[in-house]
Design a protein around this motif. Structure first.
Motif, PDB file in Angstrom:
ATOM      1  N   LEU A 137      16.713  52.696   3.536  1.00  0.00           N
ATOM      2  CA  LEU A 137      15.854  51.537   3.793  1.00  0.00           C
ATOM      3  C   LEU A 137      14.515  51.794   3.107  1.00  0.00           C
ATOM      4  N   ASP A 138      13.920  50.741   2.539  1.00  0.00           N
ATOM      5  CA  ASP A 138      12.605  50.917   1.924  1.00  0.00           C
ATOM      6  C   ASP A 138      11.544  51.107   3.012  1.00  0.00           C
ATOM      7  N   CYS A 139      10.540  51.900   2.712  1.00  0.00           N
ATOM      8  CA  CYS A 139       9.514  52.208   3.716  1.00  0.00           C
ATOM      9  C   CYS A 139       8.127  52.176   3.082  1.00  0.00           C
ATOM     10  N   LYS A 140       7.295  51.262   3.557  1.00  0.00           N
ATOM     11  CA  LYS A 140       5.927  51.152   3.038  1.00  0.00           C
ATOM     12  C   LYS A 140       4.963  51.585   4.132  1.00  0.00           C
ATOM     13  N   VAL A 141       4.205  52.611   3.831  1.00  0.00           N
ATOM     14  CA  VAL A 141       3.283  53.159   4.834  1.00  0.00           C
ATOM     15  C   VAL A 141       1.835  52.917   4.405  1.00  0.00           C
ATOM     16  N   TYR A 142       1.057  52.322   5.281  1.00  0.00           N
ATOM     17  CA  TYR A 142      -0.388  52.235   5.058  1.00  0.00           C
ATOM     18  C   TYR A 142      -1.035  53.385   5.820  1.00  0.00           C
ATOM     19  N   MET A 143      -1.654  54.260   5.066  1.00  0.00           N
ATOM     20  CA  MET A 143      -2.226  55.461   5.670  1.00  0.00           C
ATOM     21  C   MET A 143      -3.751  55.348   5.648  1.00  0.00           C
ATOM     22  N   VAL A 144      -4.343  55.533   6.804  1.00  0.00           N
ATOM     23  CA  VAL A 144      -5.801  55.449   6.916  1.00  0.00           C
ATOM     24  C   VAL A 144      -6.429  56.291   5.799  1.00  0.00           C
ATOM     25  N   LYS A 145      -7.329  55.672   5.015  1.00  0.00           N
ATOM     26  CA  LYS A 145      -7.786  56.297   3.771  1.00  0.00           C
ATOM     27  C   LYS A 145      -8.326  57.713   3.961  1.00  0.00           C
ATOM     28  N   CYS A 146      -9.092  57.934   5.000  1.00  0.00           N
ATOM     29  CA  CYS A 146      -9.644  59.287   5.167  1.00  0.00           C
ATOM     30  C   CYS A 146      -8.533  60.309   5.392  1.00  0.00           C
ATOM     31  N   SER A 147      -7.474  59.923   6.120  1.00  0.00           N
ATOM     32  CA  SER A 147      -6.330  60.832   6.298  1.00  0.00           C
ATOM     33  C   SER A 147      -5.590  61.020   4.979  1.00  0.00           C
ATOM     34  N   TYR A 148      -5.443  59.927   4.235  1.00  0.00           N
ATOM     35  CA  TYR A 148      -4.755  59.979   2.934  1.00  0.00           C
ATOM     36  C   TYR A 148      -5.407  61.023   2.047  1.00  0.00           C
ATOM     37  N   GLU A 149      -6.747  61.044   2.090  1.00  0.00           N
ATOM     38  CA  GLU A 149      -7.473  61.974   1.229  1.00  0.00           C
ATOM     39  C   GLU A 149      -7.537  63.382   1.833  1.00  0.00           C
ATOM     40  N   GLN A 150      -7.668  63.460   3.164  1.00  0.00           N
ATOM     41  CA  GLN A 150      -7.807  64.771   3.803  1.00  0.00           C
ATOM     42  C   GLN A 150      -6.472  65.456   4.073  1.00  0.00           C
ATOM     43  N   LYS A 151      -5.407  64.660   4.090  1.00  0.00           N
ATOM     44  CA  LYS A 151      -4.097  65.241   4.385  1.00  0.00           C
ATOM     45  C   LYS A 151      -3.108  64.937   3.262  1.00  0.00           C
ATOM     46  N   PRO A 152      -3.394  65.419   2.055  1.00  0.00           N
ATOM     47  CA  PRO A 152      -2.498  65.118   0.935  1.00  0.00           C
ATOM     48  C   PRO A 152      -1.085  65.643   1.161  1.00  0.00           C
ATOM     49  N   PHE A 153      -0.938  66.682   1.986  1.00  0.00           N
ATOM     50  CA  PHE A 153       0.383  67.262   2.177  1.00  0.00           C
ATOM     51  C   PHE A 153       1.264  66.351   3.033  1.00  0.00           C
ATOM     52  N   ARG A 154       0.635  65.726   4.034  1.00  0.00           N
ATOM     53  CA  ARG A 154       1.369  64.746   4.833  1.00  0.00           C
ATOM     54  C   ARG A 154       1.906  63.639   3.928  1.00  0.00           C
ATOM     55  N   ARG A 155       1.023  63.187   3.051  1.00  0.00           N
ATOM     56  CA  ARG A 155       1.396  62.141   2.104  1.00  0.00           C
ATOM     57  C   ARG A 155       2.598  62.607   1.264  1.00  0.00           C
ATOM     58  N   GLU A 156       2.561  63.858   0.804  1.00  0.00           N
ATOM     59  CA  GLU A 156       3.649  64.349  -0.037  1.00  0.00           C
ATOM     60  C   GLU A 156       4.956  64.477   0.727  1.00  0.00           C
ATOM     61  N   VAL A 157       4.875  64.812   2.010  1.00  0.00           N
ATOM     62  CA  VAL A 157       6.111  64.865   2.792  1.00  0.00           C
ATOM     63  C   VAL A 157       6.728  63.466   2.824  1.00  0.00           C
ATOM     64  N   MET A 158       5.893  62.459   3.062  1.00  0.00           N
ATOM     65  CA  MET A 158       6.418  61.088   3.088  1.00  0.00           C
ATOM     66  C   MET A 158       7.017  60.697   1.743  1.00  0.00           C
ATOM     67  N   ARG A 159       6.351  61.105   0.665  1.00  0.00           N
ATOM     68  CA  ARG A 159       6.895  60.809  -0.670  1.00  0.00           C
ATOM     69  C   ARG A 159       8.215  61.546  -0.895  1.00  0.00           C
TER      70      ARG A 159
END
Lengths: 457, 457
Positions: B158-180
């Motif tokens: 299933l396609d999954c689009k996540v809006y991540m609070v910008k400060c978390s997006y920048e401070q938690k790049p690893f979380r972002r990469e797990v999602m990717r």
């Protein structure tokens, strides 16, 4: 899936868990070659080793005839915190690959250190504590071993000094913080704390360090500090012994359901996971009771089994440690900086080296882009984010399962999933962004490092 | 430790695992107040909700009389990948605290998403898939929910689009990469992709975003895209329903050994973990079959239960979502930027709010430095690196165990260990470096946000 009689995960109950470690060397007719004193080129004595290692561990290191060592009650209690580790039937993977192969993996990442390293860390810390020591020193590269040792020391109230390769210290601040959470002191290596560190910094002011240098600093600190000993997370016989708990549990779980693997696959850096996983199965093979294929998987960028030589070499770059006979690329060898997949050690466990030399085990090497491809595929299908190291085994397990699809053979594959990749997201990011390159050393490069091998005998 | 008859970890076998979720609302005499349409101030109809949520989930959301919902076979298969989660007897913690209390925790961090969020993510993704949808949208703050949803969507294709609070997006790049890694697209919020994002960026060019804004963007994208629906990881009744699997498993494991907890402790942000953990126990209490103390633990910096008001409020800052009756601090409330302990939501599950309002549950708040102190202590003793959120429950469990030490009472404590802290090392680092501060909003501050509450009826 739901109609299969074998559960998704096989857990052992507490009373089914191993009560003794298995010493594979006891069943080897041709024993692994002994460690040599680099000065005298004579086998290291217990006395010589006991300046560096705890007494009990020296005994384990040198004993190649006792088949079983009781696991002390205190260690078994600690094991209960995260063991038995699950033996997973990879139903989802089999289904997605549409293979007749039956795939199992022993998952060792189910603890905070994130890898199998904890199995030996608690044992080494326990014997240090029992000997009345104040603390231990060690080195860490990627940080799995340092984390494991920090956890074990926190549990036992032992001081823990970790020398962390400077580039990892800077690139993996979170690993460092996990170790600090467990009360360890973490020093970037090379440091000004040791003679060898100061020497290296003077000669190479901008160096970001290497595992070999960190080992030398940790050893120097241990030898020079009252009440400290040095501990190591791989390569040594004692580590193989402790890690046998992986294979013993895996075998007990498979035996419960009458499953016999056709092949056993593990990633190989220094050999601690692979040696532990295959131990009881290899024991059967050595005793003529059963046959299995054993496959060691190493990175194409650090191919000690597949392109190294079987010879005596230093265990560290600083050339202060004893000499071990092993498959080695030369103690000066360091994989390309773009290599992100771990398993960077230039040598290999003496025990595994001897088994490979005798033709009892196979080895293969894989490129890191293929490894990360397998890692991502596995994560999506099986739900576990694997460590790059572990993903070497996943790659080959998938390849073997696909061969079964071609031939229609229903082979049973067991592989070791040594750990999780939470602290490796920089590497995953590179892979996602298409910026990961493969690196395979040329013959000329390997030849150059081979020239650093000590001349023995 | 080894003479106790209760094992260190109690696992359920596959056939002991729950086959149905439990809907706590069915046993409540006074039901939770319904969601209201912010325009008409009338209860939201199934039709209105189905523009935003999948049909099956709308049914679950609105049904307050059916006690059990069968867990579809496909979801149970997925659950087998990481469930049953272990129920751990905290022998080491008991020993270190020297308390007569018996402490148990249900550990939900044993999967790659690192938290209990996966229990509802797979359910919501499954119903979206079953309805023939293309994908889902959601928001994520710290990233646990986004990771869980990415995993579930990868599994189901299933396609999954996540809006991540910008400060978390920048401070938690690893979380972002797990999602990717799990194939999700991750957009920093506010973004230029949505009307609401563009509006906020125009008004506040430098904003680093908020959860409320990310919710609004995710909802707008779902409503405006053919074949997409919005999913949410907490607060909603449907989420409480799915999370009941935590409590059902915990209760089954305790029942196996005849153990009845005296008190059940959980951290509370939106309430998904706490609601799931206490569900079957609270059901017994509602039906007069047994009594327990239930303790919700929230951060002193975001004290919705202990210092909020019970009133209708918006679920999001953008005020586009339905109104829910709940304990709330006002939808404009955002905890101080120095708050690192999670659980930042301004409101609370309607079901839990109603139970608290009826006096069936207690609530307490704790300061974050005390939380991290407990987290570190727990990590060293029990070997698991806890998420800051989960550590709120640890703090109170330890406090209650120490009260038992004073009084000599052998109380049985059960708490929810919702997840692991691998991606929270920045916060741990602050704590280690003595740079973590506590923040408690003043009455005047809370009063100001209370003024943003909508006037209902």
């Amino acid at each position: 899936m739901q109609n299969e009689k074998i559960p998704y995960k096989i857990y052992l109950s507490e009373n089914e868990m191993p009560k003794a470690w298995y010493n594979l060397r006891a069943d080897m007719k041709q024993k692994p070659a002994p460690l040599l004193n680099p000065g005298t080129q004579q086998p290291m004595t217990a006395e010589e080793l006991s300046g560096v290692f705890c007494e009990e561990l020296v005994k384990q290191e040198l004993d190649d005839t006792t088949a079983f060592f009781q696991i002390p009650e205190e260690i078994r209690s600690f094991y209960k915190m995260y063991r038995p580790s699950p033996l997973v039937r990879a139903y989802c993977l089999e289904e997605k690959l549409d293979t007749p192969a039956k795939i199992y993996y022993k998952f060792e990442g189910n603890n905070t250190s994130g890898s199998h390293k904890l199995n030996s860390a608690i044992a080494q810390a326990y014997y240090a504590k029992k000997q009345g020591l104040k603390g231990v020193t060690t080195e860490t590269g990627a940080g799995q071993w340092g984390t494991a040792l920090s956890m074990a020391c926190a549990y036992l109230g032992l001081d823990c000094k970790v020398y962390m390769v400077k580039c990892s210290y800077e690139q993996k601040p979170f690993r460092r913080e996990v170790m600090r959470t467990y009360g360890a002191s973490v020093t970037p290596s090379p440091s000004m704390d040791t003679q060898v560190g100061r020497k290296i910094l003077a000669e190479h002011p901008g160096t970001t360090g290497s595992l070999g240098c960190a080992i030398s600093e940790a050893v120097e600190t241990a030898v020079g500090s009252e009440g400290y000993r040095y501990v190591l997370g791989s390569v040594l016989n004692q580590v193989m012994l402790h890690q046998s708990v992986i294979g013993l549990e895996a075998k007990a779980a498979l035996d419960k359901y009458g499953v016999k693997p056709d092949m056993i696959i593990g990633c190989a850096g220094g050999g601690s996971n692979l040696g532990g996983l295959i131990a009881p199965f290899m024991g059967q093979k050595l005793r003529g009771e059963a046959d299995y294929r054993f496959i060691a998987v190493e990175p194409a960028s650090c191919p000690s089994f597949t392109r190294g030589v079987y010879a005596y070499d230093f265990c560290d770059t600083g050339m202060v440690c004893p000499l071990a006979k092993m498959y080695t690329l030369g103690s000066g060898f360091i994989p390309s900086a773009n290599h992100a997949g771990g398993l960077r050690y230039h040598g290999m466990s003496s025990t595994l080296s001897e088994l490979y030399h005798q033709g009892l085990m196979e080895a293969t090497s894989v490129k890191q882009t293929e490894v990360f491809e397998a890692a991502e595929y596995f994560a999506r299908v099986e739900g576990i984010l694997p460590a790059p190291e572990s993903s070497h085994a996943i790659r080959v397990a998938i390849d073997e399962a696909m061969k079964c699809k071609e031939t229609g053979e229903e082979k049973t594959i067991l592989f070791g999933l040594t750990g999780t990749g939470y602290f490796d997201m920089v590497a995953y990011e590179k892979f996602h962004d298409g910026q990961m390159e493969d690196y395979i050393p040329t013959d000329a490069e390997l030849e150059q490092y081979r020239n650093t091998l000590p001349k023995i005998g």
